[in-house]
Design a protein around this motif. Structure first.
Motif, PDB file in Angstrom:
ATOM      1  N   ALA A  34       0.845  -1.196   0.000  1.00  0.00           N
ATOM      2  CA  ALA A  34       0.000   0.000   0.000  1.00  0.00           C
ATOM      3  C   ALA A  34       0.876   1.240   0.000  1.00  0.00           C
ATOM      4  O   ALA A  34       1.767   1.377   0.843  1.00  0.00           O
ATOM      5  CB  ALA A  34      -0.915   0.010   1.219  1.00  0.00           C
ATOM      6  N   GLY A  35       0.631   2.121  -0.931  1.00  0.00           N
ATOM      7  CA  GLY A  35       1.376   3.366  -0.997  1.00  0.00           C
ATOM      8  C   GLY A  35       1.284   3.974  -2.375  1.00  0.00           C
ATOM      9  O   GLY A  35       1.174   3.266  -3.366  1.00  0.00           O
ATOM     10  N   ASP A  36       1.306   5.296  -2.431  1.00  0.00           N
ATOM     11  CA  ASP A  36       1.240   6.027  -3.691  1.00  0.00           C
ATOM     12  C   ASP A  36       2.404   6.997  -3.766  1.00  0.00           C
ATOM     13  O   ASP A  36       2.728   7.685  -2.801  1.00  0.00           O
ATOM     14  CB  ASP A  36      -0.080   6.798  -3.797  1.00  0.00           C
ATOM     15  CG  ASP A  36      -1.282   5.875  -3.819  1.00  0.00           C
ATOM     16  OD1 ASP A  36      -1.255   4.895  -4.584  1.00  0.00           O
ATOM     17  OD2 ASP A  36      -2.238   6.127  -3.074  1.00  0.00           O
ATOM     18  N   LEU A  37       3.017   7.061  -4.928  1.00  0.00           N
ATOM     19  CA  LEU A  37       4.177   7.915  -5.176  1.00  0.00           C
ATOM     20  C   LEU A  37       3.741   9.136  -5.972  1.00  0.00           C
ATOM     21  O   LEU A  37       2.972   9.011  -6.924  1.00  0.00           O
ATOM     22  CB  LEU A  37       5.215   7.122  -5.968  1.00  0.00           C
ATOM     23  CG  LEU A  37       6.496   7.822  -6.372  1.00  0.00           C
ATOM     24  CD1 LEU A  37       7.341   8.180  -5.157  1.00  0.00           C
ATOM     25  CD2 LEU A  37       7.289   6.927  -7.321  1.00  0.00           C
ATOM     26  N   VAL A  38       4.219  10.312  -5.576  1.00  0.00           N
ATOM     27  CA  VAL A  38       3.995  11.539  -6.342  1.00  0.00           C
ATOM     28  C   VAL A  38       5.364  12.068  -6.743  1.00  0.00           C
ATOM     29  O   VAL A  38       6.252  12.216  -5.896  1.00  0.00           O
ATOM     30  CB  VAL A  38       3.224  12.590  -5.516  1.00  0.00           C
ATOM     31  CG1 VAL A  38       3.106  13.893  -6.293  1.00  0.00           C
ATOM     32  CG2 VAL A  38       1.841  12.066  -5.148  1.00  0.00           C
ATOM     33  N   VAL A  39       5.521  12.346  -8.041  1.00  0.00           N
ATOM     34  CA  VAL A  39       6.793  12.829  -8.565  1.00  0.00           C
ATOM     35  C   VAL A  39       6.555  14.146  -9.287  1.00  0.00           C
ATOM     36  O   VAL A  39       5.680  14.235 -10.153  1.00  0.00           O
ATOM     37  CB  VAL A  39       7.418  11.803  -9.538  1.00  0.00           C
ATOM     38  CG1 VAL A  39       8.745  12.315 -10.082  1.00  0.00           C
ATOM     39  CG2 VAL A  39       7.598  10.451  -8.869  1.00  0.00           C
ATOM     40  N   THR A  40       7.329  15.167  -8.920  1.00  0.00           N
ATOM     41  CA  THR A  40       7.309  16.449  -9.618  1.00  0.00           C
ATOM     42  C   THR A  40       8.684  16.649 -10.251  1.00  0.00           C
ATOM     43  O   THR A  40       9.586  15.820 -10.082  1.00  0.00           O
ATOM     44  CB  THR A  40       6.998  17.620  -8.668  1.00  0.00           C
ATOM     45  OG1 THR A  40       8.130  17.832  -7.818  1.00  0.00           O
ATOM     46  CG2 THR A  40       5.753  17.353  -7.829  1.00  0.00           C
ATOM     47  N   ALA A  41       8.864  17.755 -10.927  1.00  0.00           N
ATOM     48  CA  ALA A  41      10.164  18.042 -11.535  1.00  0.00           C
ATOM     49  C   ALA A  41      11.247  18.242 -10.481  1.00  0.00           C
ATOM     50  O   ALA A  41      12.425  18.007 -10.745  1.00  0.00           O
ATOM     51  CB  ALA A  41      10.056  19.279 -12.419  1.00  0.00           C
ATOM     52  N   ASP A  42      10.839  18.650  -9.262  1.00  0.00           N
ATOM     53  CA  ASP A  42      11.814  18.991  -8.224  1.00  0.00           C
ATOM     54  C   ASP A  42      11.863  18.047  -7.034  1.00  0.00           C
ATOM     55  O   ASP A  42      12.776  18.140  -6.216  1.00  0.00           O
ATOM     56  CB  ASP A  42      11.517  20.396  -7.682  1.00  0.00           C
ATOM     57  CG  ASP A  42      11.556  21.447  -8.770  1.00  0.00           C
ATOM     58  OD1 ASP A  42      12.424  21.358  -9.647  1.00  0.00           O
ATOM     59  OD2 ASP A  42      10.701  22.352  -8.744  1.00  0.00           O
ATOM     60  N   SER A  43      10.856  17.179  -6.890  1.00  0.00           N
ATOM     61  CA  SER A  43      10.806  16.354  -5.681  1.00  0.00           C
ATOM     62  C   SER A  43       9.943  15.115  -5.903  1.00  0.00           C
ATOM     63  O   SER A  43       9.279  14.978  -6.930  1.00  0.00           O
ATOM     64  CB  SER A  43      10.230  17.167  -4.515  1.00  0.00           C
ATOM     65  OG  SER A  43       8.899  17.574  -4.817  1.00  0.00           O
ATOM     66  N   ALA A  44       9.973  14.252  -4.910  1.00  0.00           N
ATOM     67  CA  ALA A  44       9.135  13.051  -4.925  1.00  0.00           C
ATOM     68  C   ALA A  44       8.785  12.685  -3.493  1.00  0.00           C
ATOM     69  O   ALA A  44       9.570  12.920  -2.568  1.00  0.00           O
ATOM     70  CB  ALA A  44       9.855  11.893  -5.608  1.00  0.00           C
TER      71      ALA A  44
END
Length: 81
Positions: A34-44
């Motif tokens: 269980a878990g969701d990853l969020v990735v942006t241009a600068d962070s995760a």
């Protein structure tokens, strides 16, 4: 801000996935179910629940991915992030 959300799910929203659908595991190294990853241009950041706080901290150490402890006060939602 633009972000990619990588859920721990297959097209049927199953929790336990065949290896082909384990994109979040491949990107983050986190092996919990269980878990969701969020990735942006600068962070995760990876959101998971209390069952995986210790495992998440250990598996994400040194990766640059921040562990978000879902359900704890002060933890932003994915939308807020």
């Amino acid at each position: 801000m633009t972000a990619a959300i990588v859920p721990q799910a297959d097209p049927h929203q199953g929790e336990y996935l065949a290896p082909h659908w384990q994109v979040r595991r491949w990107l983050s190294g986190f092996t919990g179910s269980a878990g969701d990853l969020v990735v942006t241009a600068d962070s995760a950041a990876l959101w998971t629940d209390s069952r995986y706080f210790l495992q998440g901290a250990a598996q994400l150490e040194g990766s640059g991915i921040e562990l978000m402890k879902d359900g704890l006060d002060g933890t932003p939602t994915m939308t807020e992030y």
